[in-house]
Design an enzyme around this catalytic site. Sequence first.
Site, PDB file in Angstrom:
ATOM      1  N   ASP A  29      13.009  -4.414  -2.579  1.00 47.41           N
ATOM      2  CA  ASP A  29      12.151  -5.101  -1.603  1.00 47.41           C
ATOM      3  C   ASP A  29      11.655  -6.448  -2.127  1.00 47.41           C
ATOM      4  O   ASP A  29      11.762  -7.467  -1.451  1.00 47.41           O
ATOM      5  CB  ASP A  29      10.928  -4.236  -1.240  1.00 47.41           C
ATOM      6  N   ARG A  74      -3.026  -1.472  -9.032  1.00 47.82           N
ATOM      7  CA  ARG A  74      -2.838  -2.606  -8.111  1.00 47.82           C
ATOM      8  C   ARG A  74      -3.861  -3.718  -8.297  1.00 47.82           C
ATOM      9  O   ARG A  74      -3.499  -4.901  -8.287  1.00 47.82           O
ATOM     10  CB  ARG A  74      -2.828  -2.136  -6.653  1.00 47.82           C
ATOM     11  N   ASP A 113      -0.544  -0.072  -0.615  1.00 49.22           N
ATOM     12  CA  ASP A 113      -0.577  -1.172  -1.580  1.00 49.22           C
ATOM     13  C   ASP A 113      -0.862  -2.527  -0.944  1.00 49.22           C
ATOM     14  O   ASP A 113      -1.483  -3.387  -1.553  1.00 49.22           O
ATOM     15  CB  ASP A 113       0.733  -1.217  -2.373  1.00 49.22           C
ATOM     16  N   SER A 166      11.625   7.385  -3.976  1.00 44.80           N
ATOM     17  CA  SER A 166      10.853   6.163  -4.201  1.00 44.80           C
ATOM     18  C   SER A 166       9.795   6.493  -5.257  1.00 44.80           C
ATOM     19  O   SER A 166       8.961   7.373  -5.051  1.00 44.80           O
ATOM     20  CB  SER A 166      10.214   5.720  -2.879  1.00 44.80           C
TER      21      SER A 166
HETATM   22  N1  ARG Z   1       0.278   7.480  -2.507  1.00 49.58           N
HETATM   23  C1  ARG Z   1       0.016   6.890  -3.754  1.00 49.58           C
HETATM   24  C2  ARG Z   1      -1.007   5.807  -3.648  1.00 49.58           C
HETATM   25  O1  ARG Z   1      -1.171   5.256  -2.592  1.00 49.58           O
HETATM   26  C3  ARG Z   1       1.267   6.446  -4.484  1.00 49.58           C
HETATM   27  C4  ARG Z   1       2.238   5.571  -3.753  1.00 49.58           C
HETATM   28  C5  ARG Z   1       3.269   5.079  -4.714  1.00 49.58           C
HETATM   29  N2  ARG Z   1       4.497   4.620  -4.170  1.00 49.58           N
HETATM   30  C6  ARG Z   1       5.716   5.157  -4.358  1.00 49.58           C
HETATM   31  N3  ARG Z   1       6.711   4.498  -3.922  1.00 49.58           N
HETATM   32  N4  ARG Z   1       5.924   6.293  -4.919  1.00 49.58           N
HETATM   33  O2  ARG Z   1      -1.685   5.495  -4.590  1.00 49.58           O
END
Ligand code: ARG
Length: 405
Positions: free
Chosen positions: A13, A93, A122, A182
Amino acid sequence: MRKIVLVYSGGLDTSVCIPLMREEYGFDHIITVTVDVGQPRADIQQAEDRANKLGTEHYTLDVRDEFVKDYCFPSVKANGDYQGYPISTSIARPLIALKAVEMAQKLGANAFGHGCTGKGNDQFRIEYVLRTLMPDAEIIAPMREGRLMPDGSRSPWTRSEEIDYSNAHGLEISHTKDKLWSIDENLWGRSIEGGHLEEPNYAPPEEIFHWTRSLEDCPNTPRLLTIGFENGVPVSLDGVSLSPLDLVEQAHKIAGEHGVGRVDIMEDRMLGLKVRENYECPASVLLLTAHRALEALVSTQGELKFKKMVDTEWGELAYKGLWYDPLKEDLEAFINKIQERVTGTVTLRLAKGSAIVVGRDSKNALYNEDLASFDSKTFDQTDSTGMVKMHGLQGRMYWLLKNSK
Ligand code: ARG
């Protein structure tokens, strides 16, 4: 010259964003920033390689120490958890966005790009920090906006369109090696999503786990591990003082060997979506379990009850990425005050996927052997008689009235 800082993981991405920002958004100077928060070395290398091929000014910043000290350990103090998820992606983040801001300020850029799609959390976390720290900067999210169609409309990118587009710009990504999951990884946790794992009733296959052993592969002999805390922060393992980063890395290894740290939950995302999530977080599960046990030894009942609410609020703010919210500062004032007494040790027994507290010790323990024991010399049991008589007085009056009608 239009300069932009791209928050760059090196994945598909964010790689697609690079040529797109040139072709569709008119940026001719692209600075890619990859922030090392403990993701695999291969991912960082991939980001460097792809940035080279796509001709960006690239930076890799190793912030692992800062991540542990200023993000993971404050999270330990707050028993940082969201719906059973020891928050990890969430707390990385804000630091990643902070580093992007620092680079933009240093290099004279006033625009940011990121590769988040419109579904996840994110985008909220990253944009909030960018807007807080650089309110006037432009922010673009090409993946969220979708692909420009010949008729001028936009539609979401498919994986195969992304691969074709990147390859047309000099990358060599194979179509056949289909990525099943992912994954987002940092030293505090690993999140695995996608494919069949989206189905709440699909049992996660063993192959998704990389950090924790399966039940069958765990050693048969349990391992005792003693964790030392000072003011709410872990400082030693089995009596050996360690730097924050070393401590987390060792805790990770030891807990993972005993299969500790697998989490499978339904998670309420910020947009309201209910999503099935799998996590592997050996170090955080271990340290959070120990921290809670020590707090229970040194805090009063009222403090513990109140702190649970404070922790829940803190966890929600951190999950939402609201790292600079004044409420977070307020909550931390309380949290840090309580942590002044959270000094001592906790011993855990690690065995076949479980980490069970088997001992705790602190000079601040609100525990007195004489008071608690059956043959106490200072505690006269007959003193209880009056208190017991008054116990539940209002409720008993309610029943008296009710039965007299
Ligand atoms: N749901 C979790 C969060 O929002 C992790 C998301 C991480 N992304 C992934 N592609 N596994 O903190």
